[in-house]
Scaffold this motif. Structure first.
Motif, short mmCIF file in Angstrom:
data_model
loop_
_atom_site.label_atom_id
_atom_site.label_comp_id
_atom_site.label_asym_id
_atom_site.label_seq_id
_atom_site.Cartn_x
_atom_site.Cartn_y
_atom_site.Cartn_z
N MET A 1 9.12 61.19 50.69
CA MET A 1 7.88 60.44 50.65
C MET A 1 7.02 60.82 49.45
O MET A 1 6.24 60.02 48.98
N ALA A 2 7.17 62.04 48.96
CA ALA A 2 6.35 62.50 47.83
C ALA A 2 7.00 62.22 46.49
O ALA A 2 6.43 62.54 45.46
N TYR A 3 8.18 61.62 46.49
CA TYR A 3 8.89 61.38 45.23
C TYR A 3 8.06 60.60 44.20
O TYR A 3 8.06 60.96 43.03
N PRO A 4 7.32 59.55 44.58
CA PRO A 4 6.52 58.85 43.57
C PRO A 4 5.52 59.77 42.85
O PRO A 4 5.27 59.61 41.66
N LEU A 5 5.00 60.73 43.56
CA LEU A 5 4.08 61.70 42.96
C LEU A 5 4.81 62.58 41.94
O LEU A 5 4.32 62.82 40.84
N VAL A 6 5.99 63.05 42.32
CA VAL A 6 6.81 63.85 41.40
C VAL A 6 7.18 63.02 40.19
O VAL A 6 7.10 63.48 39.04
N LEU A 7 7.59 61.78 40.41
CA LEU A 7 7.98 60.89 39.34
C LEU A 7 6.83 60.62 38.37
O LEU A 7 7.03 60.55 37.15
N ALA A 8 5.62 60.50 38.90
CA ALA A 8 4.46 60.27 38.04
C ALA A 8 4.22 61.46 37.10
O ALA A 8 3.83 61.28 35.95
N ALA A 9 4.46 62.65 37.60
CA ALA A 9 4.23 63.85 36.80
C ALA A 9 5.44 64.21 35.94
O ALA A 9 5.29 64.78 34.86
N HIS A 10 6.63 63.90 36.44
CA HIS A 10 7.88 64.26 35.75
C HIS A 10 8.83 63.07 35.78
O HIS A 10 9.73 63.01 36.63
N PRO A 11 8.67 62.11 34.87
CA PRO A 11 9.44 60.87 34.90
C PRO A 11 10.96 61.05 34.78
O PRO A 11 11.71 60.16 35.18
N ALA A 12 11.43 62.17 34.28
CA ALA A 12 12.87 62.36 34.11
C ALA A 12 13.57 62.77 35.40
O ALA A 12 14.80 62.76 35.47
N VAL A 13 12.83 63.10 36.45
CA VAL A 13 13.44 63.54 37.71
C VAL A 13 13.94 62.31 38.47
O VAL A 13 13.16 61.43 38.82
N GLU A 14 15.25 62.29 38.71
CA GLU A 14 15.85 61.17 39.44
C GLU A 14 15.77 61.43 40.95
O GLU A 14 15.70 62.58 41.39
N LEU A 15 15.80 60.36 41.72
CA LEU A 15 15.64 60.46 43.17
C LEU A 15 16.68 61.40 43.79
O LEU A 15 16.34 62.25 44.62
N GLN A 16 17.94 61.27 43.41
CA GLN A 16 18.98 62.13 43.99
C GLN A 16 18.75 63.60 43.65
O GLN A 16 18.99 64.48 44.48
N GLN A 17 18.29 63.88 42.44
CA GLN A 17 17.95 65.27 42.07
C GLN A 17 16.86 65.80 42.99
O GLN A 17 16.93 66.92 43.48
N TRP A 18 15.83 65.00 43.19
CA TRP A 18 14.70 65.40 44.02
C TRP A 18 15.16 65.65 45.46
O TRP A 18 14.80 66.64 46.08
N LEU A 19 15.97 64.74 46.00
CA LEU A 19 16.43 64.88 47.38
C LEU A 19 17.28 66.14 47.56
O LEU A 19 17.13 66.85 48.56
N ARG A 20 18.16 66.43 46.61
CA ARG A 20 18.96 67.66 46.69
C ARG A 20 18.07 68.89 46.64
O ARG A 20 18.26 69.85 47.39
N TYR A 21 17.08 68.87 45.76
CA TYR A 21 16.17 69.99 45.61
C TYR A 21 15.38 70.24 46.90
O TYR A 21 15.31 71.35 47.40
N VAL A 22 14.80 69.18 47.45
CA VAL A 22 13.99 69.30 48.66
C VAL A 22 14.86 69.73 49.84
O VAL A 22 14.44 70.56 50.65
#
Length: 136
Positions: A1-22
């Motif tokens: 749910m917070a991915y859009p916030l991460v994307l706004a600050a770090h545009p290079a972070v892809e959704l799958q990267q974020w999901l694996r990290y979280v």
């Protein structure tokens, strides 16, 4: 749910990267590391911090905030202050005596955090090694 916030600050972070990290982050107990999100009055995420409880014997117990994102169209100062308060409350709950926040960009954010009583504490040195030749 917070991915859009991460994307706004770090545009290079892809959704799958974020999901694996979280997923990896949330498998650890909350006294070791975690994610704190802040929602605005409208229910949208406007702040996010990712923390780690560091217990090295050469430092005081500290809450290391690896990601600190505060975005709000109306009052980013209030969001920043609320995130700082959340970090300090989490540090107190984990018996940390220091809060350390990594800031990679944002002079206005740095200025606001300094106004809240934070100061530069250590130099961080980095080198991009992706282009280095492989060792023989």
């Amino acid at each position: 749910m917070a991915y859009p916030l991460v994307l706004a600050a770090h545009p290079a972070v892809e959704l799958q990267q974020w999901l694996r990290y979280v997923r990896a982050l949330t498998e650890l107990p909350p006294e070791c590391s975690g994610v704190l999100g802040l929602r605005g009055d409208g229910g949208y995420f406007c702040g996010l911090l990712i923390y780690r409880n560091d217990r090295e014997p050469w430092h005081d117990p500290r809450l290391s905030v690896e990601l600190f994102v505060a975005i709000d169209l109306v009052n980013v100062r209030a969001v920043t202050d609320a995130l700082l308060a959340a970090a300090e409350a989490k540090a107190a709950a984990l018996a940390c005596t220091v809060v350390q926040i990594r800031i990679e960009h944002g002079p206005k954010l740095v200025a606001r955090i300094r106004q809240a009583g934070y100061r530069p504490a250590a130099g961080l040195m980095a080198k991009d090694i992706t282009a280095l030749p492989k060792p023989n």
